[in-house]
Motif scaffolding. Structure first.
Motif, PDB file in Angstrom:
ATOM      1  N   ALA A  93       0.827  -1.206   0.000  1.00 40.26           N
ATOM      2  CA  ALA A  93       0.000   0.000   0.000  1.00 40.26           C
ATOM      3  C   ALA A  93       0.862   1.257   0.000  1.00 40.26           C
ATOM      4  O   ALA A  93       0.571   2.240  -0.702  1.00 40.26           O
ATOM      5  N   VAL A  94       1.936   1.236   0.774  1.00 39.68           N
ATOM      6  CA  VAL A  94       2.836   2.389   0.837  1.00 39.68           C
ATOM      7  C   VAL A  94       3.560   2.566  -0.494  1.00 39.68           C
ATOM      8  O   VAL A  94       3.701   3.683  -1.001  1.00 39.68           O
ATOM      9  N   ARG A  95       3.998   1.473  -1.083  1.00 38.64           N
ATOM     10  CA  ARG A  95       4.691   1.557  -2.366  1.00 38.64           C
ATOM     11  C   ARG A  95       3.763   2.101  -3.448  1.00 38.64           C
ATOM     12  O   ARG A  95       4.158   2.912  -4.294  1.00 38.64           O
TER      13      ARG A  95
ATOM     14  N   SER B 238       6.042   7.560  -4.883  1.00 36.90           N
ATOM     15  CA  SER B 238       6.733   7.519  -6.173  1.00 36.90           C
ATOM     16  C   SER B 238       7.863   6.494  -6.174  1.00 36.90           C
ATOM     17  O   SER B 238       8.255   5.962  -5.136  1.00 36.90           O
ATOM     18  N   GLY B 239       8.415   6.264  -7.349  1.00 38.41           N
ATOM     19  CA  GLY B 239       9.496   5.300  -7.491  1.00 38.41           C
ATOM     20  C   GLY B 239      10.790   5.737  -6.841  1.00 38.41           C
ATOM     21  O   GLY B 239      11.690   4.917  -6.624  1.00 38.41           O
ATOM     22  N   ASP B 240      10.929   7.029  -6.531  1.00 34.85           N
ATOM     23  CA  ASP B 240      12.144   7.527  -5.886  1.00 34.85           C
ATOM     24  C   ASP B 240      12.072   7.436  -4.361  1.00 34.85           C
ATOM     25  O   ASP B 240      13.089   7.623  -3.683  1.00 34.85           O
ATOM     26  N   PHE B 241      10.898   7.176  -3.826  1.00 33.41           N
ATOM     27  CA  PHE B 241      10.687   7.214  -2.379  1.00 33.41           C
ATOM     28  C   PHE B 241      11.239   5.949  -1.724  1.00 33.41           C
ATOM     29  O   PHE B 241      10.952   4.826  -2.154  1.00 33.41           O
ATOM     30  N   ILE B 242      12.031   6.126  -0.681  1.00 39.66           N
ATOM     31  CA  ILE B 242      12.636   5.000   0.026  1.00 39.66           C
ATOM     32  C   ILE B 242      11.652   4.414   1.033  1.00 39.66           C
ATOM     33  O   ILE B 242      11.035   5.143   1.813  1.00 39.66           O
TER      34      ILE B 242
END
Length: 414
Positions: A207-209, A213-217
């Motif tokens: 859910a968090v992913r 965005s794709g850059d978010f760790i």
């Protein structure tokens, strides 16, 4: 060259060194759960001190489920301006910041919230039952709601400018409660087999992913063990690590223990072999083993005290980051000193009040440090000789006030 000084890249974020401040409870928010100037002062002091990354203390995803007074809550954009200011402090000084997102589940002091919920209605051990009540078992619709709350909070953190989040899946909090057969007695898809018990964590991650965005760790803090008879097995733990790694997690912080068995605070008698103790970190041996099973970055926190020990851990490949927590409460410039080759100045012994019942719990390992954080946030110097007994009675007074206010607000909204 010191391994501590080497950079490391996760997604599109570069960590300028391998030193990470592990999460510690700040207890600096107001009764509405809002961050303020004290958080800004504290984190800017660490950023100025050369820290490569700071993981915040618990940020709750549900105002109805706070683990203590003074905790930050991230539910809506109400506090977006403050969160943005907090995130900008890290960028200003080149310090990556990950927000630790958490739900306490059963680990809430009696009276602080209207009710306490958990995977199952499992009471605490007799020693802690006077402080923590027996929770109500979560309905499935509530489980899905909490999953979405993690995603909402993460999206808010990204909008504010933080580089990523850490899902708190250790130390007996809600994710950890789902993972452990001691606290998860469910017979539906959320309990029973290890595959079912880890479902909540994996669904939170997904859910968090999806929400970011794709850059978010996205990282996670996991127990190597919960150090209780009947708790999660070593093989089950390994399977959990492998599952989150396969799902795409960016980093795992290796820790251990719960409120009832607080190994994360070094509160248990140290029965490790001399060769293990020489390697300093509490959970480094486990990390070395799990390194063979996962590809994501690994962080080990707890026990590091010398530059030699930290560099040896990094050189061994057992971990990619060195996590240090408590020493940062009394040495704000510790990162710069470590990078200059100087060891931790204050080993920070167990915090004791002299009251056996209190000293057996992990609570002093939280609130004494929170008192230091307030001083740092106010621009003052920390006090390594601060009286634990004085801190404890001040904490009791604050807790009682928060409970009374909570009960009054509950009656007003009823």
């Amino acid at each position: 060259m010191s391994h501590l000084a080497e950079s490391f890249k996760i997604r599109n974020t570069t960590f300028k060194n391998r030193i990470i401040k592990g999460a510690m409870s700040e207890a600096l928010a107001n009764t509405a759960g809002q961050p303020n100037h004290l958080h800004f002062g504290l984190y800017e002091a660490w950023a100025k001190g050369g820290l490569g990354c700071a993981i915040t203390g618990n940020v709750m995803v549900d105002f109805r489920a706070k683990n203590e007074p003074g905790v930050v809550v991230a539910e809506t954009e109400r506090d977006l301006a403050q969160l943005t200011q907090w995130a900008e402090l890290g960028k200003k000084h080149g310090m990556v910041q990950l927000v630790q997102l958490s739900h306490p589940g059963r680990q809430c002091p009696k009276g602080l919230n209207r009710e306490t919920v958990a995977p199952s209605a499992v009471p605490f051990s007799p020693m802690l039952a006077t402080t923590f009540g027996t929770p109500r078992e979560l309905r499935e619709d509530e489980i899905f709601d909490i999953i979405q709350r993690f995603a909402t909070a993460a999206k808010l953190c990204e909008k504010a400018g933080f580089e990523g989040v850490q899902l708190h899946g250790a130390h007996g909090y809600l994710i950890s409660q789902f993972l452990s057969p001691l606290t998860n007695k469910r017979q539906d898809q959320w309990g029973g087999s290890n595959e079912n018990r880890m479902r909540f964590l994996l669904e939170v991650y997904k859910a968090v992913r999806t929400a970011t965005s794709g850059d978010f760790i996205i990282s996670v803090k996991l127990n190597s063990a919960d150090f209780q008879r009947g708790g999660i097995s070593e093989q089950d733990v390994i399977d959990v690590f492998k599952a989150v790694d396969a799902a795409g997690i960016d980093m795992i912080e290796v820790s251990g223990g719960t409120y009832e068995a607080p190994a994360m605070a070094g509160a248990k008698e140290d029965k490790r072999k001399a060769s293990t103790i020489a390697r300093e970190a509490y959970f480094l041996d486990f990390a070395a083993n799990i390194r063979q099973e996962v590809k994501c970055a690994l962080m080990v926190t707890g026990g590091f005290r010398t530059v030699t020990g930290m560099n040896a851990a990094l050189d061994s490949g057992a971990c990619d980051f060195v996590g240090i927590a408590r020493p940062f409460a009394v040495e704000v410039d510790l990162a710069d000193r470590l990078l200059a080759g100087q060891d931790v100045r204050y080993g920070v012994d167990k915090i004791k009040t002299g009251i056996p019942m209190i000293d057996k719990m992990a609570i002093m390992e939280i609130i004494w440090y929170a008192a230091q954080f307030k001083s740092i946030g106010e621009g003052k110097q920390p006090n390594p000789k601060l009286s634990p007994l004085k801190v404890f009675f001040k904490y009791l007074k604050g807790n009682l006030t928060a409970v009374i206010k909570g009960q009054v607000n509950s009656r007003k909204s009823a």
